[in-house]
Enzyme design. Structure first.
Site, PDB file in Angstrom:
ATOM      1  N   GLY A  21      27.762 -38.898  -0.832  1.00  0.00           N
ATOM      2  CA  GLY A  21      26.979 -37.770  -1.453  1.00  0.00           C
ATOM      3  C   GLY A  21      27.283 -37.216  -2.850  1.00  0.00           C
ATOM      4  O   GLY A  21      26.668 -36.356  -3.052  1.00  0.00           O
ATOM      5  N   ASP A  61      21.405 -36.524 -17.555  1.00  0.00           N
ATOM      6  CA  ASP A  61      21.872 -35.114 -16.987  1.00  0.00           C
ATOM      7  C   ASP A  61      22.602 -34.337 -18.003  1.00  0.00           C
ATOM      8  O   ASP A  61      22.516 -33.267 -18.548  1.00  0.00           O
ATOM      9  CB  ASP A  61      22.535 -35.142 -15.423  1.00  0.00           C
ATOM     10  CG  ASP A  61      23.153 -33.866 -15.380  1.00  0.00           C
ATOM     11  OD1 ASP A  61      22.384 -33.173 -14.663  1.00  0.00           O
ATOM     12  OD2 ASP A  61      24.444 -33.708 -15.327  1.00  0.00           O
ATOM     13  N   GLY A 105      28.143 -28.572  -6.818  1.00  0.00           N
ATOM     14  CA  GLY A 105      28.785 -27.876  -5.322  1.00  0.00           C
ATOM     15  C   GLY A 105      27.824 -26.509  -5.155  1.00  0.00           C
ATOM     16  O   GLY A 105      27.666 -25.938  -6.046  1.00  0.00           O
ATOM     17  N   ILE A 117      31.861 -23.105 -14.081  1.00  0.00           N
ATOM     18  CA  ILE A 117      32.249 -22.601 -15.359  1.00  0.00           C
ATOM     19  C   ILE A 117      31.236 -21.642 -16.100  1.00  0.00           C
ATOM     20  O   ILE A 117      30.069 -22.010 -16.285  1.00  0.00           O
ATOM     21  CB  ILE A 117      32.619 -23.874 -16.258  1.00  0.00           C
ATOM     22  CG1 ILE A 117      33.503 -24.782 -15.487  1.00  0.00           C
ATOM     23  CG2 ILE A 117      33.302 -23.255 -17.600  1.00  0.00           C
ATOM     24  CD1 ILE A 117      33.542 -26.114 -16.472  1.00  0.00           C
ATOM     25  N   GLY A 165      28.227 -26.169 -13.703  1.00  0.00           N
ATOM     26  CA  GLY A 165      28.396 -25.170 -12.258  1.00  0.00           C
ATOM     27  C   GLY A 165      29.211 -23.971 -12.297  1.00  0.00           C
ATOM     28  O   GLY A 165      28.661 -23.115 -12.798  1.00  0.00           O
ATOM     29  N   LYS A 193      22.336 -30.813 -20.636  1.00  0.00           N
ATOM     30  CA  LYS A 193      23.196 -29.934 -20.671  1.00  0.00           C
ATOM     31  C   LYS A 193      23.765 -29.559 -22.011  1.00  0.00           C
ATOM     32  O   LYS A 193      23.838 -28.316 -22.401  1.00  0.00           O
ATOM     33  CB  LYS A 193      24.462 -30.072 -19.717  1.00  0.00           C
ATOM     34  CG  LYS A 193      23.891 -29.922 -18.118  1.00  0.00           C
ATOM     35  CD  LYS A 193      25.120 -30.433 -17.256  1.00  0.00           C
ATOM     36  CE  LYS A 193      24.719 -30.812 -15.985  1.00  0.00           C
ATOM     37  NZ  LYS A 193      25.716 -31.363 -15.120  1.00  0.00           N
TER      38      LYS A 193
END
Lengths: 434, 434
Positions: free
Chosen positions: A188, A202, A303, A137, A135, A206
């Site tokens: 959420g 996930d 986010g 970074i 995200g 990455k």
């Protein structure tokens, strides 16, 4: 000055975050760039009911992505649909139409990034994907350019915010995995199908992308040893605490003379290491280099807005390349060419281990476990037991000296068959060196 | 493929580190770039006796920097002389000769960076200076490109490794400032004249450069409020510890609607903040943005090789620009133009404070200090005293609620005149919000 025009396809959380930043912050962007970066088109299957900023009358709205990728006014297509299906079609059509592409799609880039990049290079357009890992970074920028002069040797990262949030909550509240997961889903933080996050898939996508950036090697994500966090209990955090450790889902990449050692798995981290302090939905990456030694990067792992910053920063970079007439200055994977490789099996890696058992209590348990360990040449370090009143399902822990992974696995398999075992034992590496 | 040729001027620690990396790691550099980056010339006033890698016979060696900046084969001049005298001549002559420039010179860039950059832009060459701030941490790359899409609001950094090493040693060993400084000088961590490091001047140059990168504003370093670490004692660390804090030389930059609040001064940091864990010669930078929120960067603040990585990474970036025929794609200061500005006076900033006194003990001291604080409208928070047997020079501490800086300063001046004071009181801000 002539603007560079952007079309966003996909208005989920990240799409809306990107749109908002691009829209609100255009003045600063223009000051930085020296020319305007315009949002020219947005596309979503469900445009109705989206809360869009006021004043967007001149922005083209469509539900058909083909209208964006074929629009001659659009310079950069921003793919925020996700997944490996239509997203790939969109990106390849954009490239075929001479557009540069910015994407946040880790799954697609981990699986097919090198091929897609080859097409982009042939078409003389740019491909950027900062938002695909960690995200907010800017780890792509760091590895691609910031420390490109170093010869990197290892990376340790916390790359999945959902599982880090769950682990931190288990640790803080002593609640069970299932309970915390249900709450994370309610809030959420976790998806209805949480597999990708909690089983490590996930994170391994990455890691595959970061490995390409660090070493110029392309690795299939499915070849990375991957273990999730479903089996971690409050007891494990209590034992870890007694040992001076905490537990995190750790992504590791180590360069050795024989090849790369890659893993995604829950591990014990010494409390004194900076990675152990990473809680909640944060991500962090610790990079080691032969020359620069250790650097550390930390920020929000997901986010709409932190990820939107990554997308907009990429848009600005690609816009500059377009204005400078330079299409492929730095490869999105840092190296001029990627070499496919297979990671080494972890078998001969030597690591200290935390072994956690749940047993029906009776005399002689330690004796029989020690015998199995001795048979495999594994030296016992310590035996720990926290007070517990259930004799039927008693958790306790043995730590062992650095041992070969293959020996640990054989010992675990042998132990799993012992009749006093309530469930197969859990083995977590202890990353003492961090 | 045609190489890009580099000439290094200045072979001190950073120069030798850069040379070694460039020389040893050329193969990886070529793989990343897709073309060779050659070391073509080295220049030092004292070439005799330098330990150079074997095989450098074809590299031009000279003691006259003019031979490097006028050599038509050299594409990039790497200025590692330091200081604001001959270094500036070298850089300006290189630019005038159509060479791009990579420098590690924080002092020169903080003082004259914007003018030098203007000359580089006019000459259509590049200027890069990653190594000028925070050694091995690629903070320039991060601010210039990695998070360029964010709207940054604040930065807090530990930017001077020498003073951080000294503070950490005072904390660990309870030794006095003078003793630790002498040892740091013996070990080569501090210079014979330590003023630049321990009085904050080095850190404020770095802060001025980061402010330019963050906000597009140029600020004269001398206008940044700066206070050094000479007055910090082991007692201060003991009191800080009792309060749940530690002490670091903190560089702060905050954007407000009225302008920028900038400071370099020792401050109390909560032990729970990630910055408080930064020990020894490390540097760290915490950045806040309106969209991406907090990101954190950490690494070695100095040393030949970490700083050499920054220089070599810059050389690679500039070499790519040269090969791409794009000379000024991203300004070294992130914005297309810098606007000169003056930082706001800190007077109206509201901060909680730690006030440390050394007094000749007698009744009524707290009463008279409280009266001064009350007169200035400052609310007392706590009074602390660690056991101490010297009645003649008794250290104790008062903490106060968030108060205006101007009120604190007036109170400190009034208190300094009280007859029981052994030395003027010391006031350190408590950065509770970090």
């Amino acid at each position: 000055m002539e603007p560079v025009n952007v079309g966003i396809i996909g208005l989920g959380n990240v799409g809306l975050g990107t749109l908002e930043i691009l829209w609100e912050n255009w003045e600063q962007n223009t000051q930085k760039l020296g020319f305007p970066l315009w949002l020219r088109a947005i596309c979503s299957r469900t445009l109705e009911g989206k809360a869009l900023p006021a004043g967007m009358e001149r922005v083209i709205r469509t539900t058909d992505w083909r209208e964006v990728v074929t629009n001659p006014e659009i310079d950069i297509v921003c793919e925020l649909v996700g997944g490996t299906g239509v997203a790939r079609e969109i990106i390849e059509a954009a490239i075929a139409n001479g557009k540069s592409v910015v994407t946040a799609n880790k799954e697609l880039m981990a699986l097919h990034g090198p091929e897609i990049w080859r097409k982009a290079a042939q078409a003389n357009v740019n491909l950027a994907m900062e938002a695909s890992v960690a995200g907010g970074i800017p780890i792509h920028t760091v590895l691609r350019e910031g420390i490109s002069g170093d010869r990197l040797s290892a990376l340790f990262g916390i790359l999945n915010g959902t599982s880090n949030f769950i682990l931190t909550e288990i640790e803080k509240r002593g609640a069970d995995f299932g309970e915390v997961l249900a709450e994370a889903q309610r809030l959420g933080y976790a998806e209805a199908d949480p597999t990708a996050d909690i089983d490590g898939f996930d994170a391994r996508s990455k890691l595959a992308i970061l490995v390409a950036l660090m070493f110029g090697k392309s690795v299939a994500p499915s070849e990375i040893y991957t273990e999730g966090i479903r089996r971690i209990t409050p007891f494990d955090f209590e034992y870890a605490r007694q040992l001076g450790y905490t537990i995190r889902l750790l992504c590791g990449a180590r360069r050795t003379p024989e090849g790369l050692l890659l893993s995604v798995r829950p591990a014990l981290l010494p409390r004194s290491t900076i990675l152990a302090g990473v809680s909640g939905a944060y991500n962090a990456i610790w990079v080691l280099g032969d020359y620069g030694q250790d650097t550390f990067y930390y920020g929000r792992g997901a986010g709409p807005k932190p990820t939107g910053v990554a997308v907009v920063s990429d848009l600005m970079r690609v816009a500059r390349e377009i204005r400078a007439g330079s299409h492929e200055r730095v490869s999105p994977f840092a190296h001029a060419a990627l070499e496919p490789t297979h990671p080494l099996p972890l078998d001969s890696m030597k690591t200290a281990y935390y072994l956690r058992f749940r047993v029906k209590d009776r005399p002689g348990i330690i004796a029989s476990l020690s015998r199995v360990l001795a048979d495999k040449g594994i030296s016992l370090d310590a035996v720990l037991q926290v007070p517990c009143d259930t004799k039927d399902n008693l958790p306790f822990v043995i730590t062992v000296e650095p041992s070969e992974e293959s020996a640990i696995r054989e010992a675990m398999a042998a132990m799993a068959t012992l009749e006093f075992m309530v469930e197969p034992p859990l083995a977590l590496p202890m990353e003492k060196g961090l």
